[in-house]
Design a protein around this motif. Structure first.
Motif, mmCIF file in Angstrom:
data_model
loop_
_atom_site.group_PDB
_atom_site.id
_atom_site.type_symbol
_atom_site.label_atom_id
_atom_site.label_comp_id
_atom_site.label_asym_id
_atom_site.label_seq_id
_atom_site.Cartn_x
_atom_site.Cartn_y
_atom_site.Cartn_z
ATOM 1 N N UNK A 1 -5.113 18.242 14.473
ATOM 2 C CA UNK A 1 -6.297 17.799 13.197
ATOM 3 C C UNK A 1 -6.384 16.902 12.321
ATOM 4 N N UNK A 2 -4.657 16.405 11.866
ATOM 5 C CA UNK A 2 -4.533 15.807 11.144
ATOM 6 C C UNK A 2 -4.683 14.211 12.101
ATOM 7 N N UNK A 3 -4.373 14.558 13.034
ATOM 8 C CA UNK A 3 -4.743 13.143 13.827
ATOM 9 C C UNK A 3 -6.265 12.942 14.001
ATOM 10 N N UNK A 4 -6.859 14.061 14.207
ATOM 11 C CA UNK A 4 -8.805 14.078 13.908
ATOM 12 C C UNK A 4 -8.591 12.771 12.860
ATOM 13 N N UNK A 5 -8.702 13.292 12.022
ATOM 14 C CA UNK A 5 -9.289 12.951 10.908
ATOM 15 C C UNK A 5 -8.713 11.643 10.680
ATOM 16 N N UNK A 6 -7.760 10.806 10.651
ATOM 17 C CA UNK A 6 -6.576 9.752 10.443
ATOM 18 C C UNK A 6 -7.910 9.118 11.134
ATOM 19 N N UNK A 7 -7.772 9.362 12.188
ATOM 20 C CA UNK A 7 -8.958 8.769 13.079
ATOM 21 C C UNK A 7 -10.516 8.776 12.929
ATOM 22 N N UNK A 8 -10.558 9.382 11.791
ATOM 23 C CA UNK A 8 -11.961 8.940 11.582
ATOM 24 C C UNK A 8 -12.406 8.006 11.132
ATOM 25 N N UNK A 9 -11.673 7.590 9.673
ATOM 26 C CA UNK A 9 -12.377 5.962 8.810
ATOM 27 C C UNK A 9 -11.473 4.902 9.403
ATOM 28 N N UNK A 10 -11.852 3.997 8.688
ATOM 29 C CA UNK A 10 -11.873 2.256 9.642
ATOM 30 C C UNK A 10 -10.710 2.358 8.491
ATOM 31 N N UNK A 11 -10.374 2.668 7.619
ATOM 32 C CA UNK A 11 -9.563 2.412 5.923
ATOM 33 C C UNK A 11 -8.048 3.094 5.917
ATOM 34 N N UNK A 12 -7.125 2.462 5.407
ATOM 35 C CA UNK A 12 -6.027 3.524 5.352
ATOM 36 C C UNK A 12 -5.084 3.134 4.316
ATOM 37 N N UNK A 13 -4.058 3.629 4.010
ATOM 38 C CA UNK A 13 -3.332 2.525 2.748
ATOM 39 C C UNK A 13 -2.234 2.552 3.659
ATOM 40 N N UNK A 14 -1.716 1.617 3.955
ATOM 41 C CA UNK A 14 0.151 0.633 4.163
ATOM 42 C C UNK A 14 0.784 0.663 3.158
ATOM 43 N N UNK A 15 1.712 1.384 3.171
ATOM 44 C CA UNK A 15 2.600 1.603 1.595
ATOM 45 C C UNK A 15 4.447 1.156 2.532
ATOM 46 N N UNK A 16 4.576 0.705 2.186
ATOM 47 C CA UNK A 16 6.280 0.162 2.158
ATOM 48 C C UNK A 16 7.817 0.593 0.740
ATOM 49 N N UNK B 1 9.394 -2.458 -0.727
ATOM 50 C CA UNK B 1 10.556 -4.210 -0.236
ATOM 51 C C UNK B 1 10.674 -4.973 -1.335
ATOM 52 N N UNK B 2 10.414 -5.873 -1.190
ATOM 53 C CA UNK B 2 10.678 -7.246 -2.486
ATOM 54 C C UNK B 2 10.610 -6.704 -3.886
ATOM 55 N N UNK B 3 9.289 -5.858 -4.010
ATOM 56 C CA UNK B 3 8.742 -6.193 -5.406
ATOM 57 C C UNK B 3 8.802 -4.356 -5.896
ATOM 58 N N UNK B 4 9.672 -3.861 -4.817
ATOM 59 C CA UNK B 4 9.664 -2.168 -4.847
ATOM 60 C C UNK B 4 9.023 -1.619 -4.135
ATOM 61 N N UNK B 5 8.377 -0.313 -4.100
ATOM 62 C CA UNK B 5 6.869 0.582 -3.676
ATOM 63 C C UNK B 5 5.361 -0.508 -3.560
ATOM 64 N N UNK B 6 5.189 -0.606 -2.849
ATOM 65 C CA UNK B 6 3.754 -1.476 -2.666
ATOM 66 C C UNK B 6 2.357 -0.780 -1.856
ATOM 67 N N UNK B 7 2.138 -0.393 -2.069
ATOM 68 C CA UNK B 7 0.858 0.417 -1.574
ATOM 69 C C UNK B 7 -0.487 -0.899 -1.329
ATOM 70 N N UNK B 8 -0.917 -0.749 -0.061
ATOM 71 C CA UNK B 8 -2.445 -1.592 -0.130
ATOM 72 C C UNK B 8 -3.103 -1.422 0.343
ATOM 73 N N UNK B 9 -4.106 -1.127 0.716
ATOM 74 C CA UNK B 9 -5.553 -0.799 1.225
ATOM 75 C C UNK B 9 -5.665 -2.342 2.731
ATOM 76 N N UNK B 10 -5.602 -1.425 3.294
ATOM 77 C CA UNK B 10 -5.989 -1.705 4.787
ATOM 78 C C UNK B 10 -6.726 -1.409 5.726
ATOM 79 N N UNK B 11 -7.342 -2.036 7.052
ATOM 80 C CA UNK B 11 -8.258 -1.801 7.891
ATOM 81 C C UNK B 11 -7.161 -1.073 8.984
ATOM 82 N N UNK B 12 -7.342 0.004 9.426
ATOM 83 C CA UNK B 12 -7.059 0.985 10.185
ATOM 84 C C UNK B 12 -7.761 1.013 11.906
ATOM 85 N N UNK B 13 -6.627 1.104 12.929
ATOM 86 C CA UNK B 13 -7.134 1.751 14.176
ATOM 87 C C UNK B 13 -6.377 2.299 14.494
#
Length: 155
Positions: free
Chosen positions: A30-45, A47-59
């Motif tokens: 169900x988690x995979x089905x829900x994740x695949x249902x929207x074209x936008x998510x947030x990418x988090x990592x 990095x050099x500026x600490x924890x960063x989260x950005x909205x991105x278009x996904x598939x």
């Protein structure tokens, strides 16, 4: 008061009183089905500026357990995510009814070799950027961990 996108702003004083809902862990399918249902998510990592989260278009390619992100190769954050662990969060929340769901996909990010433009495979799973400008670089997150929860409204 409204935002620039003409959506009402829900404040603590304007939101109706709602009883607390029930938090439910969701099965991986169900988690995979829900994740695949929207074209936008947030990418988090981290990095050099600490924890960063950005909205991105996904598939999301459920069968391959992969999330794809398309961006420009000159984006400064690309160097911080390629060949590093990242997380992708996809969610849908209803602040009025205090309900929604959230999926967290964790894995390693790499550069994705894209199929030639115009092929069936290129159209099958590829994020569609909402921002203008060339988005020639596709990043691939090979998902190793999946978790998801849903907040069911009180009855």
């Amino acid at each position: 008061m409204t935002t620039s996108l003409a959506h009402p702003v829900i404040t603590r004083t304007s939101a109706p009183r709602t009883l607390p809902g029930r938090l439910v862990d969701l099965p991986e399918a169900e988690a995979w089905e829900l994740a695949a249902s929207l074209p936008v998510g947030r990418l988090a990592w981290s990095g050099s500026d600490g924890i960063t989260v950005l909205p991105v278009n996904i598939a999301v390619d459920v069968g391959a357990r992969v999330v794809l992100v398309r961006t420009t190769p000159y984006t400064p954050w690309v160097r911080q995510v390629v060949d590093h662990p990242v997380a992708v969060e996809v969610d849908l929340l209803d602040p009025v009814h205090h309900s929604g769901w959230s999926v967290l996909l964790r894995g390693r990010c790499t550069r994705q070799e894209r199929p030639p433009t115009g092929t069936d495979l290129a159209r099958l799973v590829s994020p569609t950027p909402w921002a203008t400008g060339p988005r020639l670089l596709e990043l691939r997150v090979d998902v190793a961990q999946v978790s998801a929860r849903r907040l069911d409204p009180a009855r």
